[in-house]
Write an enzyme that holds these catalytic residues in place. Sequence first.
Site, PDB file in Angstrom:
ATOM      1  N   SER A   1       0.825  -1.221   0.000  1.00  0.00           N
ATOM      2  CA  SER A   1       0.000   0.000   0.000  1.00  0.00           C
ATOM      3  C   SER A   1       0.852   1.261   0.000  1.00  0.00           C
ATOM      4  O   SER A   1       1.945   1.301   0.571  1.00  0.00           O
ATOM      5  CB  SER A   1      -0.885   0.029   1.237  1.00  0.00           C
ATOM      6  OG  SER A   1      -1.629  -1.147   1.323  1.00  0.00           O
TER       7      SER A   1
ATOM      8  N   SER B   1       2.463  -3.433   8.276  1.00  0.00           N
ATOM      9  CA  SER B   1       2.367  -4.104   9.581  1.00  0.00           C
ATOM     10  C   SER B   1       3.734  -4.658   9.955  1.00  0.00           C
ATOM     11  O   SER B   1       4.374  -5.323   9.143  1.00  0.00           O
ATOM     12  CB  SER B   1       1.364  -5.252   9.524  1.00  0.00           C
ATOM     13  OG  SER B   1       0.105  -4.787   9.149  1.00  0.00           O
TER      14      SER B   1
ATOM     15  N   GLU C   1      -3.454 -14.246   1.421  1.00  0.00           N
ATOM     16  CA  GLU C   1      -3.999 -13.454   2.536  1.00  0.00           C
ATOM     17  C   GLU C   1      -5.506 -13.668   2.669  1.00  0.00           C
ATOM     18  O   GLU C   1      -6.014 -13.891   3.757  1.00  0.00           O
ATOM     19  CB  GLU C   1      -3.695 -11.971   2.273  1.00  0.00           C
ATOM     20  CG  GLU C   1      -4.176 -11.058   3.386  1.00  0.00           C
ATOM     21  CD  GLU C   1      -3.595  -9.653   3.272  1.00  0.00           C
ATOM     22  OE1 GLU C   1      -3.122  -9.274   2.179  1.00  0.00           O
ATOM     23  OE2 GLU C   1      -3.630  -8.939   4.285  1.00  0.00           O
TER      24      GLU C   1
ATOM     25  N   SER D   1     -10.825  -4.045   1.665  1.00  0.00           N
ATOM     26  CA  SER D   1     -11.937  -3.470   2.440  1.00  0.00           C
ATOM     27  C   SER D   1     -13.247  -4.232   2.180  1.00  0.00           C
ATOM     28  O   SER D   1     -13.357  -5.000   1.218  1.00  0.00           O
ATOM     29  CB  SER D   1     -12.113  -1.989   2.074  1.00  0.00           C
ATOM     30  OG  SER D   1     -12.610  -1.897   0.755  1.00  0.00           O
TER      31      SER D   1
HETATM   32  C1  LIG Z   1      -4.855  -3.544  10.117  1.00  0.00           C
HETATM   33  C2  LIG Z   1      -4.269  -3.234   8.773  1.00  0.00           C
HETATM   34  C3  LIG Z   1      -3.079  -3.842   8.379  1.00  0.00           C
HETATM   35  C4  LIG Z   1      -2.519  -3.533   7.141  1.00  0.00           C
HETATM   36  N1  LIG Z   1      -1.310  -4.087   6.813  1.00  0.00           N
HETATM   37  C5  LIG Z   1      -0.745  -3.769   5.619  1.00  0.00           C
HETATM   38  C6  LIG Z   1       0.547  -4.291   5.271  1.00  0.00           C
HETATM   39  O1  LIG Z   1       1.197  -4.993   6.062  1.00  0.00           O
HETATM   40  N2  LIG Z   1       1.073  -3.959   4.079  1.00  0.00           N
HETATM   41  C7  LIG Z   1       0.405  -3.168   3.171  1.00  0.00           C
HETATM   42  O2  LIG Z   1       0.937  -2.942   2.091  1.00  0.00           O
HETATM   43  N3  LIG Z   1      -0.807  -2.635   3.478  1.00  0.00           N
HETATM   44  C8  LIG Z   1      -1.393  -2.908   4.680  1.00  0.00           C
HETATM   45  N4  LIG Z   1      -2.611  -2.373   5.017  1.00  0.00           N
HETATM   46  C9  LIG Z   1      -3.253  -1.438   4.081  1.00  0.00           C
HETATM   47  C10 LIG Z   1      -4.494  -1.994   3.414  1.00  0.00           C
HETATM   48  O3  LIG Z   1      -4.158  -2.989   2.476  1.00  0.00           O
HETATM   49  C11 LIG Z   1      -5.210  -0.811   2.757  1.00  0.00           C
HETATM   50  O4  LIG Z   1      -5.572   0.085   3.779  1.00  0.00           O
HETATM   51  C12 LIG Z   1      -6.436  -1.260   1.998  1.00  0.00           C
HETATM   52  O5  LIG Z   1      -6.077  -1.962   0.839  1.00  0.00           O
HETATM   53  C13 LIG Z   1      -7.343  -0.069   1.602  1.00  0.00           C
HETATM   54  O6  LIG Z   1      -6.609   0.890   0.929  1.00  0.00           O
HETATM   55  P1  LIG Z   1      -6.646   2.431   1.367  1.00  0.00           P
HETATM   56  O7  LIG Z   1      -6.408   2.520   2.838  1.00  0.00           O
HETATM   57  O8  LIG Z   1      -5.719   3.157   0.456  1.00  0.00           O
HETATM   58  O9  LIG Z   1      -8.143   2.905   1.110  1.00  0.00           O
HETATM   59  P2  LIG Z   1      -8.768   3.303  -0.302  1.00  0.00           P
HETATM   60  O10 LIG Z   1      -8.439   2.282  -1.317  1.00  0.00           O
HETATM   61  O11 LIG Z   1      -8.400   4.714  -0.603  1.00  0.00           O
HETATM   62  O12 LIG Z   1     -10.313   3.211   0.021  1.00  0.00           O
HETATM   63  C14 LIG Z   1     -11.035   4.266   0.670  1.00  0.00           C
HETATM   64  C15 LIG Z   1     -12.500   3.853   0.716  1.00  0.00           C
HETATM   65  O13 LIG Z   1     -13.026   3.732  -0.618  1.00  0.00           O
HETATM   66  C16 LIG Z   1     -13.588   2.428  -0.817  1.00  0.00           C
HETATM   67  N5  LIG Z   1     -13.320   1.977  -2.186  1.00  0.00           N
HETATM   68  C17 LIG Z   1     -12.123   1.995  -2.827  1.00  0.00           C
HETATM   69  N6  LIG Z   1     -12.246   1.460  -4.065  1.00  0.00           N
HETATM   70  C18 LIG Z   1     -13.533   1.063  -4.193  1.00  0.00           C
HETATM   71  C19 LIG Z   1     -14.271   0.435  -5.240  1.00  0.00           C
HETATM   72  N7  LIG Z   1     -13.696   0.094  -6.394  1.00  0.00           N
HETATM   73  N8  LIG Z   1     -15.589   0.170  -5.017  1.00  0.00           N
HETATM   74  C20 LIG Z   1     -16.195   0.518  -3.847  1.00  0.00           C
HETATM   75  N9  LIG Z   1     -15.539   1.133  -2.835  1.00  0.00           N
HETATM   76  C21 LIG Z   1     -14.235   1.395  -2.993  1.00  0.00           C
HETATM   77  C22 LIG Z   1     -12.894   1.542   0.190  1.00  0.00           C
HETATM   78  O14 LIG Z   1     -13.677   0.423   0.512  1.00  0.00           O
HETATM   79  C23 LIG Z   1     -12.724   2.482   1.385  1.00  0.00           C
HETATM   80  O15 LIG Z   1     -13.917   2.537   2.118  1.00  0.00           O
HETATM   81  C24 LIG Z   1      -3.183  -2.627   6.259  1.00  0.00           C
HETATM   82  C25 LIG Z   1      -4.379  -2.018   6.653  1.00  0.00           C
HETATM   83  C26 LIG Z   1      -4.922  -2.293   7.905  1.00  0.00           C
HETATM   84  C27 LIG Z   1      -6.187  -1.586   8.306  1.00  0.00           C
END
Ligand SMILES: Cc1cc2nc3c(=O)[nH]c(=O)nc-3n(C[C@H](O)[C@H](O)[C@H](O)COP(=O)(O)OP(=O)(O)OC[C@H]3O[C@@H](n4cnc5c(N)ncnc54)[C@H](O)[C@@H]3O)c2cc1C
Length: 419
Positions: free
Chosen positions: A150, A182, A265, A387
Amino acid sequence: MPTTVPDLGTWRKAARAWLEEHAEPRPAGSPAERPWGEGSDSVAVFHNLSFDDEAAILRANQAWQQAKDDAGYAAIAWPPEWGGAGLPAEYARAFAEEEAAFVVPPGAELFSVTVRLVAPTVATFGTGEQITRFLRPLRRAEVLACQLFSEPGAGSDLANLSCRAARDGDEWIVNGQKVWTSGGPHAAYGELIARTDRDVPKHRGLTAFLVPLDAPGVEVRPIRQMTGGASFSEVFFADVRIPDDLRLGPVGDGWRVALTTLGFERSHSGSSRRRPGGSFEQLAAAARHFGRAADPAVRQGLAGLYIGATLLRLNAERVAAAARAGHAPGPEGSIGKLFWTEHMARLTAVATDVLGPRLAADTGEWGAYAWSEHVLGAPGYRIAGGSDEIQRNIIAERVLGLPAEPRVDKDVPFRDLPR
Ligand SMILES: Cc1cc2nc3c(=O)[nH]c(=O)nc-3n(C[C@H](O)[C@H](O)[C@H](O)COP(=O)(O)OP(=O)(O)OC[C@H]3O[C@@H](n4cnc5c(N)ncnc54)[C@H](O)[C@@H]3O)c2cc1C
């Protein structure tokens, strides 16, 4: 697969004998079956630990994994060429059931990422030399590796990532930023997905690497969470040099590597039996203790939770049955994960109803304020590992056969995408 598969009952007995020799039995009964006030009241979703405490938990997981690996119980269903026992998945499940009766180290995100995500990805894509060098240490968690996917501008739409790796002779020079990593401060390596070609559509210009986190130019900065812990981090790369022999898979094939890791995963988070964050039984015990069990709204909430917990168990059994029948993990992983996060949200709502103001201030009362760690931690899993909305998209497209989301940037070179 070994040529002769041992009888499951005999094998299970030997596994139990090994566990008896190497671990303490868990006190009888689930936490909720023990008398109120006895033992730990933690229902935390994420650990809320100092760096040293987290390191200690990781060390305990590493030691336990190595003991299991020495005895052939760490990678039961993995093929022998990956260092596994080559047994059917039901043997791994039988071991997990037996292990649940013993005191073992608490879960740790970085440990799971190393053993369940990065190790099998290296086994799938690694060169012979990489497999010799990394697979055993990763499988045994001697070397811990995080997931560097990410970025601030790429999460759900991971292929949009912009951290760059530019070729320079036998090396690559990496510049950019990752986020939400993480276990970053404790990892020795990271599985990095970086952009190596901006002239092709976004999914095609990515390449995967194993990057040593002690390389000059790597900076890991912990992020404080609302639970108080700091188990995530940001990772910055400034002219970090990676030798080409740490490239994982072909140049331009990083998307396939990433999807493989994400597949491991999802199948894990959708079917896991060990889930953090409190249970129906613990909340029902709290409702009884605090005199809320006769309230019709609380009873209704608890009944919903009981049904949810039962459905989660049945879905896990369905995933297990599919695996037994030799089917590759499918969208059941997404169903399981989505249902679990919804179940956690319901648990939060009922806990709030049962505990009211006890959730807001820590008076030292056993089994009360402890639920605040559940309430603050549960939303994280609605995002981690894809998500809720993304899981719904997967189910809509792959289970229900609904039309796919429009993908207008599919054939546009990355450098021409608006940003
Ligand atoms: C506890 C935890 C551990 C994590 N560990 C890691 C890790 O070790 N390594 C790593 O690389 N990442 C990690 N992550 C990151 C995680 O993979 C991302 O947070 C996740 O993929 C969502 O991306 P974002 O935060 O950029 O949100 P965004 O992608 O910006 O999404 C924002 C909102 O828009 C919605 N949304 C986005 N696209 C769509 C769509 N096409 N249709 C409908 N709704 C949509 C999403 O559901 C969300 O509600 C972790 C996250 C958490 C919470």
